[in-house]
Structure formats: structure tokens, C-alpha cells
Design an enzyme around this catalytic site. Structure first.
Site, PDB file in Angstrom:
ATOM      1  N   SER A 124     -14.155   6.761  17.222  1.00 50.25           N
ATOM      2  CA  SER A 124     -15.390   7.512  17.483  1.00 50.25           C
ATOM      3  C   SER A 124     -15.493   8.004  18.923  1.00 50.25           C
ATOM      4  O   SER A 124     -16.353   8.817  19.223  1.00 50.25           O
ATOM      5  CB  SER A 124     -16.600   6.633  17.177  1.00 50.25           C
ATOM      6  OG  SER A 124     -16.529   5.437  17.935  1.00 50.25           O
ATOM      7  N   ASP A 171     -25.219   5.440  23.443  1.00 50.99           N
ATOM      8  CA  ASP A 171     -25.717   4.604  22.357  1.00 50.99           C
ATOM      9  C   ASP A 171     -25.110   3.204  22.456  1.00 50.99           C
ATOM     10  O   ASP A 171     -24.534   2.856  23.490  1.00 50.99           O
ATOM     11  CB  ASP A 171     -25.509   5.271  20.979  1.00 50.99           C
ATOM     12  CG  ASP A 171     -24.042   5.361  20.574  1.00 50.99           C
ATOM     13  OD1 ASP A 171     -23.185   4.697  21.214  1.00 50.99           O
ATOM     14  OD2 ASP A 171     -23.728   6.088  19.606  1.00 50.99           O
ATOM     15  N   HIS A 175     -21.154   3.836  22.832  1.00 52.51           N
ATOM     16  CA  HIS A 175     -20.471   5.002  23.404  1.00 52.51           C
ATOM     17  C   HIS A 175     -21.031   5.451  24.744  1.00 52.51           C
ATOM     18  O   HIS A 175     -22.254   5.574  24.887  1.00 52.51           O
ATOM     19  CB  HIS A 175     -20.545   6.165  22.410  1.00 52.51           C
ATOM     20  CG  HIS A 175     -19.983   5.816  21.072  1.00 52.51           C
ATOM     21  ND1 HIS A 175     -20.772   5.448  20.009  1.00 52.51           N
ATOM     22  CD2 HIS A 175     -18.703   5.719  20.645  1.00 52.51           C
ATOM     23  CE1 HIS A 175     -20.010   5.155  18.970  1.00 52.51           C
ATOM     24  NE2 HIS A 175     -18.747   5.307  19.319  1.00 52.51           N
TER      25      HIS A 175
END
Ligand SMILES: *[C@@H]1O[C@H](CO)[C@@H](O)[C@H](O)[C@H]1NC(C)=O
Ligand SMILES: *[C@@H]1O[C@H](CO)[C@@H](O)[C@H](O)[C@H]1NC(C)=O
Ligand SMILES: *[C@@H]1O[C@H](CO)[C@@H](O)[C@H](O)[C@H]1NC(C)=O
Ligand SMILES: *[C@@H]1O[C@H](CO)[C@@H](O)[C@H](O)[C@H]1NC(C)=O
Length: 395
Positions: free
Chosen positions: A56, A344, A347
Site C-alpha cells: 500500500s 493514516d 501510512h
């Protein structure tokens, strides 16, 4: 006055080492500091395309096409991206791979599963998939994803397409000078080992590390055999500093979990060694280790040095440290994402990703100052900027 500040900037630029450079910039220009590291245009002709593999931290929309909860194609993701569009990137703006992509002066490469990827097969492609790791079943709890092996299979599919279109000689030349960016391994801890998700997670840390490294080595070998010669293989970041783990352990101090960081550091040390051997064994290859652990750790510990005010709280999240859930709604966003290292629960933010990318692009590997390196070891410590400047004609 303007002249004076220009002179000061020049003096600082000379006095600072590359790793201090970003620090100097943020002190001089404040948080809106210059985001581009250097003039990049000259590198482009040696780098026909950029191929991205990973999780991600690099997925630009592949998971939009898959059935998974590991998706970021809704606001407020992408709110500070050039297009303000929630493309699937786990960031308020650019990911680290996007910054590197722009430093290379190449158009942002499309997600392989998107329609654009089929329209522009010569630009490179992004195979990264949120939730994925080195091991096949890492991240299975989140839903579908492209595992690292599957990403490599898609790369081979793209290679066959290039060969069919332009012939094997031209396709080989294209691949040899292209840069591969490989950002994987974090989820093998986050969504496998730490959570005891699979049989492999029952292994003690050193055996689990060894399994990750031999698997990754086999994966790199397939990429080499397919014609790849330049790759930046990223270490794992300081997972123990992620807001999610501070929340989960009811941290009162907000300090990074050093035990968790110790596991991934051991992986990173093993990866450095593995790449030295890999480069010795394979003719004409430049698969380099690039460290992100050190720069993210410094940002988390000393946010003010980088112009952030918060190093351990997610800008978008809920609960202590914003680590209690994913970023699910614009209502959860903090006052100003420019000031948070983390966007977040896992990340880094757009601006933090810029600092990471500058380190990957031109920063010195922190381990080279603490250990002796042989000449081959130095070889595997090239920066991405140096990789880009290499013009490979033959193996
Ligand atoms: C992982 O998946 C690939 C297919 O993507 C398969 O070829 C390989 O054997 C699998 N590895 C393991 C250890 O199951
Ligand atoms: C995983 O297993 C280990 C050893 O059995 C145990 O100590 C640990 O608490 C488990 N962790 C989780 C998150 O279940
Ligand atoms: C954290 O606090 C919650 C709520 O008080 C509790 O249920 C949980 O067991 C705690 N976790 C740890 C790791 O201490
Ligand atoms: C590096 O090499 C020097 C001289 O050969 C030696 O004194 C030093 O202990 C070495 N350092 C490490 C970290 O191995």
C-alpha cells in the site's frame, strides 16, 4: 534582503550533507519548502520506464479492481494530490513511489490493472497492491490482493507483450535501463507475523526473516532472468512507530515500539547482505538496497527538525494517536496534514513521503557510516539518482 537570503541558501547548500539538506530546506523555507531535489531532466534518456512492485505504500489503484477492504479510492484520500482525486493511493497526496517517479521526469505510471496501463505499455507499470507482501498468503485477511509473486507474473506478461510488439532486442534494451522499485515486506510483519495469521508466523523471528529473504531473493532472480538490471529494493520502515501499534498497545508515551522495530531492522540488515551477494552472483546487475527506516524513524522522533509538529499521530483516524481505525471519512481529517508525519494509521503523509523519496533518490545509506563495506557492497549502495544515470548497453 532577497540577495542576502539567496547567499545564505547557497552557503547552507554547500555546508550541508545530503541527509542534512532536506532539514536545511525546511528550516529556510518552512513547511512549504522546495519539494524537488534537483534538476532531473538529464536522467530521463537512460530510464525508458519505471516499474513499481509492492504494497500500500506504492499501490496507485490496483486494489480498486479487487475485492478487498484494503482500498483507498474514496475521500479524503487524494485530497492533496495534483488531481484532488482519490485514485486508490494510501496518502493525502503523493506516495513515495510517485515522488521518485516525478524525480525521474517520467509520467506517473498507471496501475497495471487499470485501463490506462493497457493504453501506454511503454511507460512502465505499477503492480503494487495494498495488503500484499513477500509471502503468498500475507494480507489474506484483508481480501484479494496481488502477492509479490503475482506481481512478478504480471511483469513477465508485460515483458512478453513488449517482445511481441518491438522484438526481443529492443525489449531487452528497454528493460535493462528501466528502473524497478520494490517496496515490500512490511505487511509480512503487519498482516502476518505480528498477528499470527499464517503457519509461517509461528516461526521464530530469525527463521521468519530467513524465509522472507530467500523468497525475495528467488523473486529478484526471476526479475533478473527476465532482463531487469536496475532495481531499488527498499528496506522496511519503522513499523513500530505506526500510530496503529501505539493505539493497539495503549501507549501512554507515544514512543515507537522498539521491539517491533528490532524485528524489521534485522530483516533490513539481512536484505543488505543478501543484495551484496546477489550483485556478486549475477552479471551486470545493479539491484541496490535503499533505506527508509532511518529517515522515517528520525521524522517520527524529531518531527520539528523536518517542519512537522506531530510525529506519532495519524492526521486521519480515530482513537489514541488516530490509530484505532482506517481513515474512513473527511470528518476524521486533522487541521492541517502538512504538519503530521503520518496521514493514516500506517501510512506517511504526502510531505513525509517527499522526505523519504529524497533519501531514496540521493541519500547515503546510514549503515555505511557504521560498518566497513567492501567494493561490491558499495556497488549495492548506489542511490536511485545514480542508477538513473547509469547507461547499460550490454551485460
Ligand atoms: C506462491 O504463489 C505462486 C503463484 O503466484 C506459486 O507459483 C508459488 O508456488 C507459491 N509459493 C508457495 C510457497 O506457495
Ligand atoms: C502470537 O503468538 C505468540 C506465540 O504463541 C503469542 O505470544 C502472541 O501473543 C500472539 N500474538 C497475537 C497477536 O495473537
Ligand atoms: C488496551 O486498553 C483496552 C481498553 O481498556 C483493553 O481492552 C486492552 O486489553 C488494552 N490492551 C493492551 C495491550 O493493554
Ligand atoms: C573497519 O575497519 C577498520 C580498519 O580495517 C577497523 O579498525 C574497524 O574496527 C572496522 N569497523 C567495523 C565496524 O568493522
Amino acid at each position: 534582503m532577497q540577495q542576502l537570503s539567496l547567499i545564505l541558501t547557497v552557503i547552507l547548500a554547500i555546508a550541508l550533507t545530503p541527509s542534512q539538506w532536506s532539514l536545511g530546506i525546511s528550516k529556510i523555507y518552512g513547511v512549504y519548502g522546495q519539494l524537488s531535489p534537483t534538476k532531473n531532466a538529464p536522467y530521463r534518456r537512460f530510464v525508458p520506464a519505471f516499474y513499481i512492485f509492492g504494497d500500500s505504500t506504492a499501490d496507485s489503484g490496483n486494489n480498486n479492481e479487487l475485492s478487498t477492504i484494503a482500498r483507498a479510492n474514496f475521500p479524503p484520500y487524494g485530497r492533496d494530490f495534483d488531481s484532488r482525486h482519490a485514485s486508490g493511493r494510501f496518502s493525502n497526496g503523493k506516495m513515495t513511489s510517485d515522488w521518485i517517479n516525478s524525480f525521474l521526469s517520467l509520467p506517473l505510471v498507471p496501475a497495471y490493472l487499470s485501463r490506462e496501463a493497457r493504453m501506454f505499455p511503454f511507460q512502465g507499470a505499477n503492480f503494487a497492491s495494498a495488503g500484499a507482501g513477500i509471502l503468498n498468503n500475507t494480507g489474506d485477511v484483508l481480501g484479494e490482493k496481488l502477492s509479490n509473486w503475482q506481481q512478478i507474473e504480471l511483469f513477465l506478461e508485460r515483458r512478453n507483450e513488449l517482445v511481441a510488439r518491438i522484438g526481443v532486442v529492443a525489449a531487452s534494451r528497454h528493460l535493462r535501463n528501466s528502473i524497478l522499485y520494490i517496496a515490500t515486506g512490511g505487511n509480512d510483519y503487519i498482516h502476518n507475523w505480528i498477528t499470527n495469521d499464517t503457519d509461517a508466523a509461528l516461526l521464530p523471528n530469525d527463521q521468519f526473516n530467513a524465509l522472507l529473504l530467500t523468497t525475495l531473493r528467488d523473486q529478484l532472480q526471476v526479475l533478473y532472468n527476465a532482463g531487469a538490471r536496475k532495481a531499488a529494493v527498499l528496506g522496511i520502515g519503522p513499523v513500530g512507530c505506526a500510530p496503529h501499534f501505539l493505539w493497539q498497545t495503549n501507549s501512554t508515551t507515544g514512543n515507537c515500539l522498539e521491539a517491533v522495530n528490532g524485528y524489521v531492522s534485522q530483516f533490513n540488515d539481512g536484505l543488505r547482505e543478501m543484495l551484496v551477494q546477489f550483485n556478486q552472483r549475477n552479471r551486470g546487475v545493479h539491484f541496490v538496497y535503499r533505506d527508509i527506516f532511518d529517515v522515517v524513524y528520525r521524522m517520527a522522533k524529531f518531527p520539528f527538525n523536518f517542519g512537522f509538529t506531530n510525529g506519532n499521530t495519524a492526521c486521519c483516524g480515530v482513537g489514541n494517536f488516530g490509530g484505532g481505525d482506517r481513515c474512513l471519512s473527511p470528518m476524521m481529517v486533522c487541521a492541517n496534514p502538512l504538519f503530521n508525519v503520518f496521514w493514516d494509521e500506517y501510512h506517511p503523509s504526502h510531505r513525509a513521503n517527499n522526505f523519504i523519496a529524497k533519501q531514496l533518490w540521493s541519500g547515503v545509506d546510514p549503515s555505511t557510516t557504521t560498518r566497513n563495506s567492501t567494493s561490491t557492497a558499495v556497488y549495492s549502495f548506489l542511490t536511485i539518482q545514480q542508477l538513473a544515470a547509469l547507461q547499460l548497453t550490454e551485460d
